[in-house]
Design a protein around this motif. Structure first.
Motif, PDB file in Angstrom:
ATOM      1  N   LYS A 194       0.831  -1.210   0.000  1.00  0.00           N
ATOM      2  CA  LYS A 194       0.000   0.000   0.000  1.00  0.00           C
ATOM      3  C   LYS A 194       0.861   1.253   0.000  1.00  0.00           C
ATOM      4  CE  LYS A 194      -4.396   1.301   0.285  1.00  0.00           C
ATOM      5  NZ  LYS A 194      -5.436   0.824  -0.646  1.00  0.00           N
ATOM      6  N   ALA A 195       2.019   1.164   0.641  1.00  0.00           N
ATOM      7  CA  ALA A 195       2.892   2.336   0.765  1.00  0.00           C
ATOM      8  C   ALA A 195       3.577   2.695  -0.548  1.00  0.00           C
ATOM      9  CB  ALA A 195       3.937   2.092   1.849  1.00  0.00           C
ATOM     10  N   ILE A 196       3.696   1.753  -1.481  1.00  0.00           N
ATOM     11  CA  ILE A 196       4.430   2.021  -2.729  1.00  0.00           C
ATOM     12  C   ILE A 196       3.789   3.156  -3.525  1.00  0.00           C
ATOM     13  CG2 ILE A 196       5.205   1.051  -4.917  1.00  0.00           C
ATOM     14  CD1 ILE A 196       5.396  -1.677  -3.502  1.00  0.00           C
ATOM     15  N   PRO A 197       2.505   3.067  -3.902  1.00  0.00           N
ATOM     16  CA  PRO A 197       1.906   4.198  -4.634  1.00  0.00           C
ATOM     17  C   PRO A 197       1.811   5.465  -3.789  1.00  0.00           C
ATOM     18  CG  PRO A 197       0.230   2.580  -4.078  1.00  0.00           C
ATOM     19  CD  PRO A 197       1.549   1.956  -3.752  1.00  0.00           C
ATOM     20  N   TYR A 198       1.626   5.306  -2.488  1.00  0.00           N
ATOM     21  CA  TYR A 198       1.579   6.480  -1.620  1.00  0.00           C
ATOM     22  C   TYR A 198       2.904   7.242  -1.668  1.00  0.00           C
ATOM     23  CZ  TYR A 198      -2.824   4.966   0.551  1.00  0.00           C
ATOM     24  OH  TYR A 198      -4.122   4.616   0.797  1.00  0.00           O
ATOM     25  N   TYR A 199       3.999   6.496  -1.635  1.00  0.00           N
ATOM     26  CA  TYR A 199       5.313   7.135  -1.655  1.00  0.00           C
ATOM     27  C   TYR A 199       5.556   7.843  -2.989  1.00  0.00           C
ATOM     28  CZ  TYR A 199      10.338   7.811  -1.375  1.00  0.00           C
ATOM     29  OH  TYR A 199      11.582   8.378  -1.366  1.00  0.00           O
ATOM     30  N   LEU A 200       5.212   7.194  -4.079  1.00  0.00           N
ATOM     31  CA  LEU A 200       5.391   7.805  -5.399  1.00  0.00           C
ATOM     32  C   LEU A 200       4.557   9.081  -5.512  1.00  0.00           C
ATOM     33  CD1 LEU A 200       5.300   4.561  -7.568  1.00  0.00           C
ATOM     34  CD2 LEU A 200       7.293   6.018  -7.165  1.00  0.00           C
ATOM     35  N   VAL A 205      13.023   6.094  -7.508  1.00  0.00           N
ATOM     36  CA  VAL A 205      12.519   7.474  -7.473  1.00  0.00           C
ATOM     37  C   VAL A 205      13.044   8.196  -6.240  1.00  0.00           C
ATOM     38  CG1 VAL A 205      10.433   8.872  -7.153  1.00  0.00           C
ATOM     39  CG2 VAL A 205      10.461   7.069  -8.866  1.00  0.00           C
ATOM     40  N   GLY A 206      13.057   7.512  -5.089  1.00  0.00           N
ATOM     41  CA  GLY A 206      13.562   8.134  -3.864  1.00  0.00           C
ATOM     42  C   GLY A 206      15.026   8.508  -3.971  1.00  0.00           C
ATOM     43  N   LEU A 207      15.840   7.623  -4.546  1.00  0.00           N
ATOM     44  CA  LEU A 207      17.265   7.913  -4.716  1.00  0.00           C
ATOM     45  C   LEU A 207      17.472   9.059  -5.699  1.00  0.00           C
ATOM     46  CD1 LEU A 207      18.706   4.276  -4.850  1.00  0.00           C
ATOM     47  CD2 LEU A 207      18.922   5.922  -2.971  1.00  0.00           C
ATOM     48  N   ILE A 213      13.400   9.922   2.977  1.00  0.00           N
ATOM     49  CA  ILE A 213      13.228   8.923   4.040  1.00  0.00           C
ATOM     50  C   ILE A 213      11.993   9.246   4.871  1.00  0.00           C
ATOM     51  CG2 ILE A 213      14.255   7.947   6.120  1.00  0.00           C
ATOM     52  CD1 ILE A 213      16.987   8.344   4.892  1.00  0.00           C
ATOM     53  N   GLY A 214      11.788  10.516   5.144  1.00  0.00           N
ATOM     54  CA  GLY A 214      10.608  10.910   5.909  1.00  0.00           C
ATOM     55  C   GLY A 214       9.321  10.526   5.210  1.00  0.00           C
ATOM     56  N   MET A 215       9.269  10.700   3.890  1.00  0.00           N
ATOM     57  CA  MET A 215       8.065  10.339   3.132  1.00  0.00           C
ATOM     58  C   MET A 215       7.868   8.825   3.108  1.00  0.00           C
ATOM     59  SD  MET A 215       7.922  13.071  -0.023  1.00  0.00           S
ATOM     60  CE  MET A 215       9.543  12.634  -0.677  1.00  0.00           C
ATOM     61  N   PHE A 242      19.210  12.675  -4.886  1.00  0.00           N
ATOM     62  CA  PHE A 242      20.413  13.102  -5.587  1.00  0.00           C
ATOM     63  C   PHE A 242      20.168  14.374  -6.400  1.00  0.00           C
ATOM     64  CE2 PHE A 242      23.197  13.084  -9.336  1.00  0.00           C
ATOM     65  CZ  PHE A 242      24.437  13.081  -8.715  1.00  0.00           C
ATOM     66  N   VAL A 243      19.117  14.380  -7.189  1.00  0.00           N
ATOM     67  CA  VAL A 243      18.878  15.516  -8.094  1.00  0.00           C
ATOM     68  C   VAL A 243      18.579  16.787  -7.314  1.00  0.00           C
ATOM     69  CG1 VAL A 243      17.367  16.438  -9.889  1.00  0.00           C
ATOM     70  CG2 VAL A 243      18.119  14.053  -9.998  1.00  0.00           C
ATOM     71  N   LEU A 244      17.714  16.693  -6.306  1.00  0.00           N
ATOM     72  CA  LEU A 244      17.334  17.898  -5.576  1.00  0.00           C
ATOM     73  C   LEU A 244      18.355  18.313  -4.537  1.00  0.00           C
ATOM     74  CD1 LEU A 244      14.608  17.249  -6.967  1.00  0.00           C
ATOM     75  CD2 LEU A 244      13.486  18.132  -4.925  1.00  0.00           C
ATOM     76  N   GLY A 245      19.172  17.381  -4.065  1.00  0.00           N
ATOM     77  CA  GLY A 245      20.107  17.724  -2.998  1.00  0.00           C
ATOM     78  C   GLY A 245      21.560  17.761  -3.384  1.00  0.00           C
ATOM     79  N   ARG A 246      21.919  17.233  -4.587  1.00  0.00           N
ATOM     80  CA  ARG A 246      23.328  17.118  -4.934  1.00  0.00           C
ATOM     81  C   ARG A 246      23.655  17.637  -6.333  1.00  0.00           C
ATOM     82  NH1 ARG A 246      23.087  16.427  -0.382  1.00  0.00           N
ATOM     83  NH2 ARG A 246      24.090  14.881   0.983  1.00  0.00           N
TER      84      ARG A 246
END
Length: 394
Positions: free
Chosen positions: A86-92, A228-230, A316-318, A234-238
């Motif tokens: 259930k968490a997979i689509p929620y996270y995306l 997507v999380g990685l 990670i928080g999401m 990377f893109v937004l923070g590095r």
């Protein structure tokens, strides 16, 4: 001198001391840093537990028994698998929303973006019969492209006509539903199965792998969520792009003065947000239904907004917020069998989001006041020409 009566030298010194304080606070372990890092989540958890207990007690039920039932049922292996899936689509969905949030864009249209993306991806996938190594990437790329185009409409209208992305994306949600309804008929892109209409079933080569677990498997699309999380981190923070995106979110005039094209960043951010939104329907399409029908899940986009807020736009928080949301939904089913009101879980979800937002804002303002006070003390010491300077770092 500026409006505060400061000379250029004083302003430069003020900025230097402010930067020095935050660099020291972020750069090494300190008591103050630890307190500020723990204060917000601890405050949010305590407040959420207290308020949730009061709500349950007001309904005439025992809150301790409710929490005991939730923990016991949520710890079962089948519940854990259900929660992860259930968490997979929620996270995306949360990641799609968070991309816009990082530059103060409110993409309220993730719900419409993922549904129209999943529909056309299902239609394309159902019309093809290729090897899985080719078929699955085509379906995923189609979903990302459709989601990006659908969100990009709002970005273009904002930069060219000044239309608020909130209004545009909400309207595009409605248009997406109407567009799907138009094509989801027997004489167009759908087939009738009993009382339901759905697109042509995807061939077996389009079925995504699963991870064997007992008693049910975990969807293999979890690897998409991890990727997507990685990429988000990377893109937004590095990267320079991520820095420019966050700079625009903090101050558009300052970003423009430093050479950043604000309009281009707005459109690009909406395209990226829509592309990620297009992936939200993939766990259901590739691991569960294998078609898009009238019973395809809706509303995940709005849940993603709450999860992004709960996770503070951090990857990670999401992830933790998405798992928590799944946990509450799963255990809420059990609470109904224990004669608790169905709405209790929804109230608890709202309380948790509000507590997190309020707690983090409260701690942020407290930290800002501490910073201003310490910088002011050092400025006063410098101005007085004394050697008794307060220590800036904690």
């Amino acid at each position: 001198m500026n409006d505060l009566g400061e000379t250029p030298e004083q302003r430069a010194l003020h900025r230097h001391l402010e930067d020095r304080y935050w660099l020291r606070l972020r750069g090494r372990f300190s008591k103050e840093k630890l307190i500020l890092a723990l204060a917000a989540p601890v405050l949010a958890i305590v407040a959420a537990l207290v308020l949730s207990s009061l709500v349950i007690a007001a309904s005439g039920k025992d809150p301790l028994h409710a929490f005991s039932v939730m923990i016991d049922f949520g710890s079962k292996s089948d519940s854990q698998v259900w929660i992860v899936n259930k968490a997979i689509p929620y996270y995306l969905s949360a990641a799609a929303v968070a991309i816009g949030f990082r530059m103060k864009l409110f993409n309220i249209g993730v719900d419409g973006q993922y549904r129209v993306a999943a529909f056309f991806a299902a239609a394309v996938g159902g019309a093809l019969a290729l090897p899985g190594a080719i078929q699955i990437p085509i379906i995923i790329l189609t979903a990302m492209a459709v989601g990006a185009v659908w969100a990009g409409i709002a970005g273009v209208l904002k930069t060219t006509r000044g239309v608020s992305e909130v209004i545009t994306t909400i309207m595009l949600n409605s248009i997406a539903g109407s567009l799907i309804g138009y094509f989801l008929s027997e004489d167009k892109l759908a087939v009738k199965d009993g009382n339901l209409f759905h697109t042509t079933n995807l061939p077996d080569s389009s079925h995504f792998f699963t991870i064997p677990t007992d008693p049910k498997p975990i969807y293999g699309t979890i690897v998409i969520a991890i990727a997507v999380g990685l990429a988000y981190w990377f893109v937004l923070g590095r990267t320079r792009f991520g820095f420019d995106l966050r700079a625009v979110g903090r101050s558009e005039p300052a970003a423009a003065a430093s050479g950043v094209s604000v309009k281009r960043m707005v459109v690009t951010s909406m395209l990226l947000s829509g592309a990620v939104a297009g992936l939200v329907g993939m766990p259901t399409l590739l691991n569960v239904s294998y078609n898009y029908g009238t019973d395809f899940p809706a509303g995940i986009g709005f849940t993603g907004i709450a999860i992004a807020l709960l996770g503070r736009n951090h990857p990670i928080g999401m992830a933790l917020a998405a798992l928590l949301w799944g946990f509450l939904e799963r255990t809420g089913i059990r609470l109904e069998f224990e004669d608790y009101a169905q709405e209790i879980v929804e109230v608890m979800q709202g309380i948790i989001v509000l507590c997190v937002v309020i707690a983090y804002e409260t701690v942020r303002r407290y930290g800002l006041r501490v910073q201003q006070r310490k910088v002011g003390e050092e400025l006063s010491a410098r101005a007085a020409g004394t050697n008794d300077k307060p220590e800036v770092s904690a």
